[in-house]
Design an enzyme around this catalytic site. Structure first.
Site, PDB file in Angstrom:
ATOM      1  N   ASP A 179       0.912  -1.146   0.000  1.00  0.00           N
ATOM      2  CA  ASP A 179       0.000   0.000   0.000  1.00  0.00           C
ATOM      3  C   ASP A 179       0.945   1.188   0.000  1.00  0.00           C
ATOM      4  O   ASP A 179       1.615   1.451   1.002  1.00  0.00           O
ATOM      5  CB  ASP A 179      -0.888  -0.001   1.249  1.00  0.00           C
ATOM      6  CG  ASP A 179      -1.889   1.143   1.196  1.00  0.00           C
ATOM      7  OD1 ASP A 179      -1.460   2.290   0.986  1.00  0.00           O
ATOM      8  OD2 ASP A 179      -3.092   0.887   1.332  1.00  0.00           O
ATOM      9  N   HIS A 180       1.023   1.898  -1.128  1.00  0.00           N
ATOM     10  CA  HIS A 180       2.130   2.860  -1.232  1.00  0.00           C
ATOM     11  C   HIS A 180       1.990   4.007  -0.228  1.00  0.00           C
ATOM     12  O   HIS A 180       2.962   4.689   0.054  1.00  0.00           O
ATOM     13  CB  HIS A 180       2.322   3.347  -2.674  1.00  0.00           C
ATOM     14  CG  HIS A 180       1.376   4.416  -3.126  1.00  0.00           C
ATOM     15  ND1 HIS A 180       0.146   4.143  -3.642  1.00  0.00           N
ATOM     16  CD2 HIS A 180       1.486   5.768  -3.146  1.00  0.00           C
ATOM     17  CE1 HIS A 180      -0.467   5.279  -3.963  1.00  0.00           C
ATOM     18  NE2 HIS A 180       0.329   6.279  -3.668  1.00  0.00           N
ATOM     19  N   HIS A 242      -5.876   2.922   1.111  1.00  0.00           N
ATOM     20  CA  HIS A 242      -5.034   4.020   1.610  1.00  0.00           C
ATOM     21  C   HIS A 242      -5.660   4.772   2.791  1.00  0.00           C
ATOM     22  O   HIS A 242      -5.006   5.049   3.789  1.00  0.00           O
ATOM     23  CB  HIS A 242      -4.750   5.024   0.496  1.00  0.00           C
ATOM     24  CG  HIS A 242      -4.183   4.412  -0.747  1.00  0.00           C
ATOM     25  ND1 HIS A 242      -3.252   3.397  -0.721  1.00  0.00           N
ATOM     26  CD2 HIS A 242      -4.394   4.668  -2.065  1.00  0.00           C
ATOM     27  CE1 HIS A 242      -2.930   3.068  -1.960  1.00  0.00           C
ATOM     28  NE2 HIS A 242      -3.612   3.817  -2.793  1.00  0.00           N
TER      29      HIS A 242
HETATM   30  O1  LIG Z   1      -3.392   4.262  -5.522  1.00  0.00           O
HETATM   31  C1  LIG Z   1      -3.737   5.316  -5.988  1.00  0.00           C
HETATM   32  O2  LIG Z   1      -3.192   6.454  -5.519  1.00  0.00           O
HETATM   33  C2  LIG Z   1      -3.197   7.632  -6.303  1.00  0.00           C
HETATM   34  C3  LIG Z   1      -2.892   8.779  -5.337  1.00  0.00           C
HETATM   35  O3  LIG Z   1      -1.629   8.575  -4.776  1.00  0.00           O
HETATM   36  P1  LIG Z   1      -0.782   9.789  -4.214  1.00  0.00           P
HETATM   37  O4  LIG Z   1       0.447   9.158  -3.695  1.00  0.00           O
HETATM   38  O5  LIG Z   1      -0.549  10.720  -5.369  1.00  0.00           O
HETATM   39  O6  LIG Z   1      -1.613  10.452  -3.170  1.00  0.00           O
HETATM   40  C4  LIG Z   1      -4.513   7.854  -7.005  1.00  0.00           C
HETATM   41  O7  LIG Z   1      -4.396   8.914  -7.921  1.00  0.00           O
HETATM   42  C5  LIG Z   1      -4.889   6.611  -7.768  1.00  0.00           C
HETATM   43  O8  LIG Z   1      -6.183   6.781  -8.334  1.00  0.00           O
HETATM   44  C6  LIG Z   1      -4.897   5.399  -6.866  1.00  0.00           C
HETATM   45  O9  LIG Z   1      -5.046   4.228  -7.661  1.00  0.00           O
END
Ligand SMILES: O=C1O[C@H](COP(=O)(O)O)[C@@H](O)[C@H](O)[C@H]1O
Ligand code: NDP
Length: 506
Positions: A179-180, A242
């Site tokens: 989960d990044h 997230h």
């Molecule tokens: O996993 C995802 O995350 C991005 C937003 O990531 P961020 O690190 O830029 O906050 C989101 O745009 C995307 O739809 C989603 O799949």
């Protein structure tokens, strides 16, 4: 760190090019990679090793935060890369792949430690895991690990089915679910912030906290991902993973005084277990869903979701979700957690706002002059920033009480990307910032009833203009407890209410 082989499924794809190669390169420059490592890139495209190495080099030139300048370091890095063309369904191909992996292990004199990274569409996750097992790639004399990208299932049932499939080939301890958001440096800093600062730790509970607000707003729209997004929506794309991870992290961290359990993963699972379920019938009282309409982002006109390429003109997909959640445990009883995420909103901002309870009435001569509640704002994106809002008398303004901010910030471009931190952890075998199956399952369990309520159209779908803070209906979630959203770190309140229409399902 153990010498190892890194086997990347989907090495010709977008994620590999934008994130994974740059992350590995930066780790290499910082000497955070094993001294000897073998990298095998996989995809269907017919690359030779030299072509693949030059493809990786291009990705570093374009996307790495440190551009390659030291020629010998770059050469040493690229020298570790080999390519093998493999269709993930081709069983015989895996046997050939095993031969290549073993050949490289022998050439480099490294043990059979194998890291498999699945940067491919989710429908391939189970077939790859089972082919790794059947081909013998997974029979190693060393360790084996599987890194798996999101989405982990489409709902509770499919997530359970996927986990059951993966479990046939890998043990839970061997599975690293990315989960990044858990790789973001500020998110990794949260626990330390509270446990290493007794001044915050002492306040971290329902005794002193009035509410918690978690926002992940984006200015981008659906871009070229309509095919995926139409059936995911904000609830699956951002909320189930997230946003719930940010909630878990915020509620799981506690001062050593409050909890003897120092294992953050176990504490997060405890938080999810204590999350009050929402019934389908009651979902509309706690959840707001929205979809962006036409508007403007930073003064540039933006079309509505229904006008985006690949989107149905009557689409009922949610691009915004806000929710009010309650954690029924002794630390968080009666503290509402408000969560929201949306595309095409006014600004790009990921942050956690802790609003503290109001203090005693101001006793120093200013009568009924209202004070703002103290707030701690933890900004995760775009810049990292911690802001503590206090109140003080301004001697230059007749001793009026005024809010002041104490701030610490870290410009984003100096920080490692989340993938760097996560790959480093996975290579070291540290799964702290990866999602455990129990977290994923409990998160889906909570979200499942919401998905069904959406499916059955039990909640209104509110349109909101691109470039706004989302539907006004999301304000009402907080107003019921006498709160409002803190829109940004300088504390601006929500704007005046607009009248709201809803989209009807056709
Ligand atoms: O996993 C995802 O995350 C991005 C937003 O990531 P961020 O690190 O830029 O906050 C989101 O745009 C995307 O739809 C989603 O799949
Ligand atoms: N891109 C991103 O920013 C993010 C992506 N993710 C997730 O990461 C994963 C990968 O995403 P992304 O890189 O964007 O996807 P892409 O569509 O850009 O890449 C897909 C990769 O899969 C390979 N592939 C497709 N079919 C096969 C097949 N039959 N056999 C072998 N390889 C195949 C493609 O290689 P080839 O064409 O050479 O066959 C390509 O390397 C997905 O699970 C996605 O949800 C998660 C977060 C962010």
């Amino acid at each position: 760190m153990d010498a190892a082989t890194f086997i990347l499924f989907g090495s010709t794809g977008d994620l590999a090019k934008r994130k994974l190669f740059p992350a590995l390169y930066n780790l290499f420059l910082e000497q955070k990679m094993p001294q000897h490592f073998s990298f095998i890139g996989l995809g269907r495209k017919p690359f030779t090793d030299a072509e693949f190495q030059s493809y990786v080099e291009q990705s570093l030139n374009t996307f790495s935060r440190r551009k390659p300048s030291d020629h010998s370091a770059l050469k040493a890095f690229l020298g570790c890369f080999r390519y093998y063309a493999l269709d993930v369904n081709d069983k015989a191909g895996y046997v050939e792949l095993l031969k290549l992996v073993q050949k490289r292990e022998q050439e480099l004199g490294i043990p059979e430690n194998r890291m498999f990274y699945l940067s491919v569409a989710p429908e391939f996750f189970d077939v790859i895991a089972s082919n790794i097992k059947e081909s013998g790639l997974g029979d190693t004399a060393g360790w084996k690990r599987l890194i798996i990208e999101k989405p982990f299932g489409h709902d509770l049932k499919s997530a359970r089915a996927l986990n059951a499939e993966l479990s046939k080939s890998f043990e839970e301890e061997e599975i690293y679910r990315i989960d990044h958001y858990l790789g973001k440096p500020m998110v990794q800093n949260l626990e330390t912030l509270v446990s290493a600062n007794p001044v915050l730790g002492a306040l971290w509970s329902n005794r002193h906290i009035a509410n918690v607000q978690i926002t992940a707003s984006e200015t981008v729209g659906v871009e070229e991902r309509a095919g995926y997004y139409n059936s995911a929506g904000a609830i699956r794309d951002m909320f189930q993973n997230h946003l719930l991870q940010l909630l878990m992290m915020t509620a799981a961290i506690s001062s050593p005084m409050q909890s003897a359990e120092r294992n953050i993963r176990k504490q997060k699972i405890g938080v999810l277990r204590a999350l009050r379920p929402i019934s389908k019938e009651d979902a509309a009282h706690h959840i707001i869903r929205g979809q962006y309409g036409a508007g403007a982002i930073q003064e540039k006109p933006a079309v509505g979701y229904r006008e985006e390429p690949g989107v149905d003109a009557a689409s009922m997909t949610d691009t915004f979700v806000a929710a009010r959640l309650w954690i029924d445990n002794s630390l968080w009883q009666d503290v509402p957690f408000y969560i929201r995420t949306g595309k095409r909103m006014k600004d790009k901002s990921t942050r956690i706002v802790i609003e503290f309870k109001a203090g005693i009435k101001e006793p120093y001569g200013s009568g009924e002059q209202p004070t703002e509640p103290n707030r701690l704002t933890i900004q995760i994106n775009p810049d990292e920033k911690i802001t503590l809002q206090l109140n003080q008398k301004n001697a230059l303004n007749n001793g009026q009480l005024e809010p002041v901010n104490m701030e610490f910030s870290m410009p984003a471009n100096q920080l490692p990307d989340g993938y760097e931190l996560l790959l480093f952890d996975a290579l070291r075998g540290d799964a702290t910032f990866f999602a455990h199956w129990e977290e994923v399952e409990l998160a889906w369990e909570w979200v499942q009833l919401v998905l069904e309520a959406f499916q059955e159209n039990r909640l209104p779908l509110y349109p909101y203009p691109s470039g706004s803070y989302g539907p006004d209906a999301a304000d009402a979630l907080l107003e019921e407890q006498g709160f409002h959203w803190w829109q940004n770190e300088s504390g601006h309140k929500a704007g005046s209410r607009r009248s709201e229409k809803v989209y009807q399902q056709v």
